[in-house]
Design a protein around this motif. Structure first.
Motif, PDB file in Angstrom:
ATOM      1  N   GLY A  94      28.668   5.666  -6.503  1.00 30.90           N
ATOM      2  CA  GLY A  94      28.895   5.136  -7.839  1.00 30.90           C
ATOM      3  C   GLY A  94      27.685   5.329  -8.718  1.00 30.90           C
ATOM      4  N   VAL A  95      26.783   4.326  -8.755  1.00 23.72           N
ATOM      5  CA  VAL A  95      25.529   4.420  -9.503  1.00 23.72           C
ATOM      6  C   VAL A  95      24.405   4.670  -8.502  1.00 23.72           C
ATOM      7  N   TRP A  96      23.562   5.657  -8.801  1.00 20.62           N
ATOM      8  CA  TRP A  96      22.470   6.031  -7.902  1.00 20.62           C
ATOM      9  C   TRP A  96      21.145   5.853  -8.650  1.00 20.62           C
ATOM     10  N   PHE A  97      20.274   4.972  -8.138  1.00 25.38           N
ATOM     11  CA  PHE A  97      18.909   4.820  -8.641  1.00 25.38           C
ATOM     12  C   PHE A  97      18.008   5.712  -7.796  1.00 25.38           C
ATOM     13  N   LYS A  98      17.372   6.711  -8.392  1.00 23.19           N
ATOM     14  CA  LYS A  98      16.619   7.704  -7.633  1.00 23.19           C
ATOM     15  C   LYS A  98      15.309   8.036  -8.348  1.00 23.19           C
ATOM     16  N   GLU A  99      14.325   8.415  -7.595  1.00 21.03           N
ATOM     17  CA  GLU A  99      13.039   8.934  -8.056  1.00 21.03           C
ATOM     18  C   GLU A  99      12.051   7.866  -8.538  1.00 21.03           C
ATOM     19  N   GLN A 100      12.472   6.959  -9.438  1.00 16.21           N
ATOM     20  CA  GLN A 100      11.546   6.023 -10.070  1.00 16.21           C
ATOM     21  C   GLN A 100      12.120   4.606 -10.041  1.00 16.21           C
ATOM     22  N   SER A 101      11.303   3.642 -10.489  1.00 13.48           N
ATOM     23  CA  SER A 101      11.728   2.245 -10.581  1.00 13.48           C
ATOM     24  C   SER A 101      12.066   1.909 -12.033  1.00 13.48           C
ATOM     25  N   GLY A 102      12.474   0.659 -12.261  1.00 16.01           N
ATOM     26  CA  GLY A 102      12.765   0.216 -13.623  1.00 16.01           C
ATOM     27  C   GLY A 102      14.092   0.696 -14.164  1.00 16.01           C
ATOM     28  N   LEU A 103      15.065   0.945 -13.273  1.00 14.57           N
ATOM     29  CA  LEU A 103      16.393   1.417 -13.660  1.00 14.57           C
ATOM     30  C   LEU A 103      17.359   0.242 -13.678  1.00 14.57           C
ATOM     31  N   LYS A 104      18.407   0.324 -14.509  1.00  6.27           N
ATOM     32  CA  LYS A 104      19.306  -0.818 -14.632  1.00  6.27           C
ATOM     33  C   LYS A 104      20.763  -0.390 -14.786  1.00  6.27           C
ATOM     34  N   ALA A 105      21.643  -1.242 -14.257  1.00  6.94           N
ATOM     35  CA  ALA A 105      23.071  -1.203 -14.584  1.00  6.94           C
ATOM     36  C   ALA A 105      23.415  -2.583 -15.131  1.00  6.94           C
ATOM     37  N   ILE A 106      23.931  -2.640 -16.353  1.00  2.00           N
ATOM     38  CA  ILE A 106      24.118  -3.895 -17.063  1.00  2.00           C
ATOM     39  C   ILE A 106      25.576  -4.029 -17.485  1.00  2.00           C
ATOM     40  N   ASN A 107      26.192  -5.144 -17.129  1.00  2.00           N
ATOM     41  CA  ASN A 107      27.556  -5.452 -17.566  1.00  2.00           C
ATOM     42  C   ASN A 107      28.533  -4.315 -17.253  1.00  2.00           C
ATOM     43  N   CYS A 108      28.465  -3.824 -16.021  1.00  3.91           N
ATOM     44  CA  CYS A 108      29.322  -2.714 -15.598  1.00  3.91           C
ATOM     45  C   CYS A 108      30.332  -3.184 -14.548  1.00  3.91           C
ATOM     46  N   ASP A 109      31.443  -2.473 -14.472  1.00  4.96           N
ATOM     47  CA  ASP A 109      32.457  -2.676 -13.447  1.00  4.96           C
ATOM     48  C   ASP A 109      32.416  -1.467 -12.532  1.00  4.96           C
ATOM     49  N   ILE A 110      32.052  -1.679 -11.250  1.00  3.24           N
ATOM     50  CA  ILE A 110      31.808  -0.592 -10.309  1.00  3.24           C
ATOM     51  C   ILE A 110      32.657  -0.818  -9.064  1.00  3.24           C
ATOM     52  N   SER A 111      33.509   0.138  -8.744  1.00  3.29           N
ATOM     53  CA  SER A 111      34.353   0.047  -7.549  1.00  3.29           C
ATOM     54  C   SER A 111      34.345   1.393  -6.852  1.00  3.29           C
ATOM     55  N   VAL A 112      33.869   1.405  -5.593  1.00 10.35           N
ATOM     56  CA  VAL A 112      33.768   2.652  -4.834  1.00 10.35           C
ATOM     57  C   VAL A 112      34.319   2.428  -3.431  1.00 10.35           C
ATOM     58  N   THR A 113      35.222   3.299  -3.017  1.00 10.59           N
ATOM     59  CA  THR A 113      35.772   3.268  -1.670  1.00 10.59           C
ATOM     60  C   THR A 113      35.245   4.462  -0.888  1.00 10.59           C
TER      61      THR A 113
END
Length: 509
Positions: A232-251
């Motif tokens: 779904g959402v991938w935080f990679k390489e660096q810090s300080g990343l955000k997902a805000i007010n999101c709807d995330i569904s992964v099977t």
């Protein structure tokens, strides 16, 4: 086959607002967010130009500093047609652009829309449709930020069904590149894109007010190497990343994944699926709403004309979900423990590396768990479930993770997992096998393992793709710039490795 990054082209208080309410309230202020420009959701329907790409042709569109490219329908329905949109400098705007047709050009592994500032500054892309996707084994990413050195806001974008990558926005933070530009993704609808739906990689980058949905790994086309691992959402390489007010569904893979020095925060999000790595959670709950946001175009024509339809969206319900809704939205795989009809007060216990949720309402005559059935967090990433059933009643749980141990009398219990009858030995695979090729970039390692018990692929340990097989205790496959993971019971009885990958076996006994 695990992921090949090297094949890329070298050129607080709980929120009282759900996503739908937030978007409606934010509509009046949309024009003030990010770079200057009229919000596509408020734009009048306009005429547009059609750019038809001939068969077996790659059309390159350059948008230079300060230029505006808008109200375009790019037609790639011809066989082998492909478009490559390149932005340069800063101050550019890409608005009301739809790509019509499934990308079936198999030449190369570059991106399709390069939305980046190649110098310091700001730029805006809005009302973009890339929802027709790409064919299986096609290597093109939908969107990339290669060489981004400024701040790019991308909003009201629809990306669906891409086989190599959805929004690959972490290049700027890669240790080789480190141009360190910021990407701000807002009001996106990202569905069934392979490798990642949205990858972020520089401090200050975020995705917000968006929907990320992977229906299943089978619903996703594979990349050029045959790999399918749709995160779904991938935080990679660096810090300080955000997902805000999101709807995330992964099977079938990670809903939110942090790796390779990447870390981030989930804030006021609804998530269904594993959250893995260095991810801080602030006011995170379940039951995501995966319907498209009102502001996102649902066709190439809709995007090109600047006209948004809200007919595909629904309003949130204030009532409790019925039993069918609860089962379809619950996190994990359904496990039912059914005692014999003449059994009374028989006990069971099992341990899961992951999480477990009780099923509290049953569809039709389905079994449910009661207050006396306990789910205990062991504080080490595992939970232990214990309970008692009988007298015509069984128990049921949603299991998200690997069942590593189970203690019950199989002579009086019948077990159903994901709708199929199974044995305890089918479920409990306590040992781990990881083949790691990440430290040998660009080199393939082929492997064959044999185990005395059972085995299955494991998404939480590594990638999962059709080219890696498990049959009758024999595990075979290949790894390329990543990891493959399996769980098994018994002992390793045979082993063959051709290539530089390292192997890790963890025996729980």
């Amino acid at each position: 086959m695990a992921r090949d990054d090297s094949a890329r082209e070298r050129s607080s208080e709980q929120s009282l607002l759900d996503r739908r309410s937030y978007l409606k309230l934010a509509g009046a202020a949309a024009a003030s967010v990010g770079a200057a420009g009229v919000s596509a959701s408020s734009a009048q329907a306009a005429s547009y130009d059609t750019i038809k790409v001939p068969a077996n042709t790659k059309k390159v569109i350059d948008v230079n500093a300060g230029e505006t490219f808008e109200n375009k329908l790019i037609d790639i329905t011809a066989d082998g047609a492909h478009v490559k949109l390149m932005t340069h400098g800063s101050g550019w705007t890409v608005r009301n652009v739809g790509v019509k047709g499934q990308n079936n050009n198999m030449d190369g592994t570059y991106g399709t829309f390069y939305l980046r500032c190649t110098d310091d500054g700001e730029a805006l892309a809005e009302n973009i449709y890339l929802g027709d996707g790409a064919v299986d084994r096609c290597g093109h990413a939908a969107v990339s930020d290669w060489a981004n050195a400024g701040t790019v806001t991308i909003r009201n974008i629809h990306v669906q069904g891409w086989s190599a990558d959805g929004m690959y926005m972490s290049h700027a933070g890669n240790t080789v590149k480190q141009t360190m530009g910021v990407t701000q993704v807002e009001n996106a609808y990202l569905k069934n894109n392979n490798i990642e739906n949205c990858r972020l990689g520089t401090p200050g980058s975020y995705i917000k007010d968006s929907v990320v949905h992977v229906e299943s790994q089978d619903a996703v086309p594979s990349n050029q190497s045959g790999q399918t691992n749709a995160r779904g959402v991938w935080f990679k390489e660096q810090s300080g990343l955000k997902a805000i007010n999101c709807d995330i569904s992964v099977t079938g893979s990670h809903a939110v994944f942090a790796s390779d020095n990447g870390s981030g925060t989930l804030e006021n999000c609804r998530v269904e699926g594993p959250i893995t790595g260095s991810v801080e959670q602030v006011n995170v709950s379940g039951s995501p709403d995966v319907s498209p946001p009102d502001s996102v175009p649902m066709s190439a024509e809709e995007a090109a004309s600047g006209q948004i339809s809200s007919s595909s969206t629904t309003s949130p319900s204030s009532t409790e979900p019925d039993s069918t809704q609860q089962e379809s939205e619950s996190k994990g795989t359904l496990l039912e423990l059914v005692p014999d009809d003449n059994a009374a007060s028989v006990k069971y216990e099992f341990t899961v590396e992951g999480s477990v949720r009780k099923r509290t309402s049953g569809a039709d005559s389905g079994y449910v768990s009661e207050d006396g059935d306990k789910v205990t967090d062991n504080g080490d990433g595992t939970v232990t479930v214990s309970g008692v059933a009988g007298n015509g009643y069984g128990d049921a749980f949603f299991v998200d993770g690997a069942i590593t141990a189970m203690n019950l009398d199989e002579s009086v219990w019948t077990l159903h997992y994901a709708g199929s009858q199974v044995s305890v030995s089918d479920l409990t695979l306590p040992n781990k096998l990881v083949i790691d090729g990440a430290n040998s970039p660009g080199e393939v390692s082929e492997y064959v393992f044999e185990v005395s018990g059972s085995a299955r692929k494991s998404t939480d340990l590594g990638s999962v793709q059709a080219s890696d097989t498990v049959k009758d205790g024999k595990i075979s496959g290949a790894v390329f710039d990543g990891t493959d993971g399996f769980r098994f019971s018994g002992d390793v009885t045979g082993f063959s490795l051709d290539g530089p990958a390292s192997v890790r076996v963890e025996d729980s006994q």
